[in-house]
Motif scaffolding. Structure first.
Motif, short mmCIF file in Angstrom:
data_model
loop_
_atom_site.label_atom_id
_atom_site.label_comp_id
_atom_site.label_asym_id
_atom_site.label_seq_id
_atom_site.Cartn_x
_atom_site.Cartn_y
_atom_site.Cartn_z
N UNK A 120 0.82 -1.21 0.00
CA UNK A 120 0.00 0.00 0.00
C UNK A 120 0.86 1.26 0.00
N UNK A 121 2.19 1.10 0.05
CA UNK A 121 3.11 2.26 0.07
C UNK A 121 2.93 3.16 -1.15
N UNK A 122 2.90 4.47 -0.94
CA UNK A 122 2.90 5.43 -2.05
C UNK A 122 3.81 6.58 -1.66
N UNK A 123 4.32 7.34 -2.65
CA UNK A 123 5.15 8.51 -2.33
C UNK A 123 4.38 9.78 -2.71
N UNK A 124 4.61 10.89 -1.96
CA UNK A 124 3.90 12.13 -2.33
C UNK A 124 4.43 12.68 -3.65
N UNK A 125 3.54 13.22 -4.47
CA UNK A 125 3.95 13.82 -5.75
C UNK A 125 3.78 15.32 -5.64
N UNK A 126 4.89 16.08 -5.84
CA UNK A 126 4.75 17.54 -5.82
C UNK A 126 5.50 18.12 -7.01
N UNK A 130 10.87 16.23 -13.53
CA UNK A 130 11.16 14.82 -13.77
C UNK A 130 10.98 13.98 -12.50
N UNK A 131 11.30 14.59 -11.34
CA UNK A 131 11.15 13.84 -10.09
C UNK A 131 9.68 13.56 -9.80
N UNK A 132 8.82 14.53 -10.16
CA UNK A 132 7.37 14.32 -9.97
C UNK A 132 6.89 13.21 -10.89
N UNK A 133 7.40 13.20 -12.15
CA UNK A 133 7.03 12.13 -13.10
C UNK A 133 7.47 10.78 -12.56
N UNK A 134 8.69 10.75 -12.03
CA UNK A 134 9.22 9.51 -11.46
C UNK A 134 8.34 9.03 -10.31
N UNK A 135 7.93 9.97 -9.44
CA UNK A 135 7.09 9.61 -8.29
C UNK A 135 5.73 9.09 -8.77
N UNK A 136 5.15 9.75 -9.82
CA UNK A 136 3.85 9.30 -10.34
C UNK A 136 3.98 7.89 -10.90
N UNK A 137 5.07 7.65 -11.67
CA UNK A 137 5.25 6.32 -12.26
C UNK A 137 5.50 5.27 -11.18
N UNK A 138 6.19 5.68 -10.15
CA UNK A 138 6.45 4.76 -9.04
C UNK A 138 5.12 4.36 -8.39
N UNK A 139 4.24 5.35 -8.19
CA UNK A 139 2.94 5.06 -7.57
C UNK A 139 2.09 4.15 -8.46
#
Ligand code: ADP
Length: 374
Positions: A120-126, A130-139
């Protein structure tokens, strides 16, 4: 492996300092090389103009002292501004690096927890870099993993549940036989035989399902007439339709162009769909098999006049172990796998499968398409 973010932070700081250092060094060297010459030239013009009548030696000595003073002042200014630039670089680096390092740290921590089974782990996207894109893809990836895990757990539960019913019957009957409560009559053996048959079918279906979902059911398509495919499946099931008193009508024109099909696999698809039509249509009902050209494929339809499917259940009938009415379907011998296998087989041919129904009590139509042979 644990990522050490101190390393990234230090490297970012060092890179900022290196940029400031190289800039300063270039500035220093360029100023030292060009400054005195340019200054002398400017002073020469000025002194020549102002003190035309003075002795040449005196002018030269004033100019030399001025150059010396200029050089010292310039060096001091450069050293002080270098220090100020260094401090500014450290502050900026700390601010910028924390904006880069913090999300990376969060990603590293979350992936570690996912690897440990916390799906259920997710990371915040802000932001939107590119880091936000990476976080979205990670989620998105974490969501996929969670779905797969949920399906895996559900699958084990479903399989256990499916096995429990026939096993419980077998256990009850064998205990009864041992205690002498149940008589070893032909009816008893028939029940036991039925339950063993159900287990065998379930195991076979599960094997097909796992192979189909892993894309390991070999499919070798070749050109075949749609009527040939439909007739082969209908011939296999005709006795059961007669026995139950259901009309089975085939209206597949022999003139339809050939499709690319593996006859064994497509017969299996048609048998699964026709088997359902047989199962969910009451006596005196009608099941009609038709096909028509719909470029670049041929669509097959199996329409029945049976119990039908409510619109909210229609989208789920191809999901594994999905049964609209569990008790009814199980009593009729269904495990909720037939359509899942049919879907995997049709898709392996490059076709599509779908279901329509006018609602409960209004019959259902199962259709699939197969590509035309070139
Ligand atoms: P099952 O082995 O239970 O029939 P399937 O995967 O073949 O499993 O079908 C899934 C569910 O879809 C069935 O349990 C049933 O509720 C519904 N279904 C399939 N075919 C028909 C049909 N022709 N008419 C009504 N319902 C159907």
């Amino acid at each position: 492996m644990r990522l050490t973010m101190g390393g990234l932070r230090t490297r970012l700081l060092l890179s900022y300092l290196a940029v400031v250092g190289v800039g300063l060094l270039t500035l220093l060297l360029a100023t030292l090389a060009l400054g005195p010459t340019l200054f002398d030239r400017a002073m020469g013009h000025m002194m020549g103009g102002m003190m035309g009548g003075m002795m040449g030696g005196m002018v030269a000595s004033v100019q030399a002292s001025a150059t010396q003073a200029f050089q010292t002042a310039m060096l001091q200014a450069l050293v002080l501004s270098g220090l100020a630039a260094g401090v500014a670089a450290v502050v900026v680096s700390l601010l910028v690096s924390s904006r880069i390092v913090t999300p990376v740290q969060q990603l590293a921590g979350a992936s570690e927890r996912i690897a440990a089974g916390h799906y259920t782990e997710r990371v915040p996207v802000s932001g939107s870099d590119e880091l936000a894109t990476l976080a979205t893809q990670f989620n998105t990836m974490a969501e996929e993993l969670e779905t797969v895990e949920r399906r895996r757990v559900a699958l084990i539960g479903d399989v256990a549940h499916e096995l429990r019913t026939p096993l419980a019957t077998l256990e009850g009957y064998t205990e009864g036989l041992l205690d002498g409560v149940v008589q070893p009559t032909a009816t008893t053996w028939a029940v036991l035989h039925d339950e063993v048959g159900r287990l065998t079918r379930l195991v076979q279906d599960l094997q097909d399902l796992s192979r189909a979902e892993a894309h390991q059911l070999p499919v070798s398509p070749s050109p075949h007439a749609p009527s040939e495919l439909a007739n082969a499946a209908v011939a296999r099931l005709m006795p059961q339709f007669r026995e139950k008193g259901i009309h089975l009508v085939v209206q597949v024109p022999p003139t339809l162009p050939p499709v690319l099909a593996d006859p064994d696999r497509i017969t299996q698809v048609l048998i699964n769909v026709l088997g359902n039509a047989l199962r969910y249509t009451p006596q005196h009902g009608t099941v009609t098999v038709t096909a028509e050209r719909s470029d670049p494929s041929v669509s097959f339809h199996v329409a029945d006049t049976g119990i039908g499917i409510a619109s909210e259940n229609l989208p789920h009938v191809f999901e594994r172990f999905y049964r609209v009415d569990k008790a009814r379907s199980r009593a009729l011998g269904g495990a909720g796998i037939g359509l899942t296998i049919a879907k995997a087989l049709v898709e392996a041919h490059g076709g599509q499968i779908w279901a329509t129904s006018a609602g409960l009590g209004h019959g259902a139509t199962f259709s699939f398409s197969l590509p035309l042979a070139p």
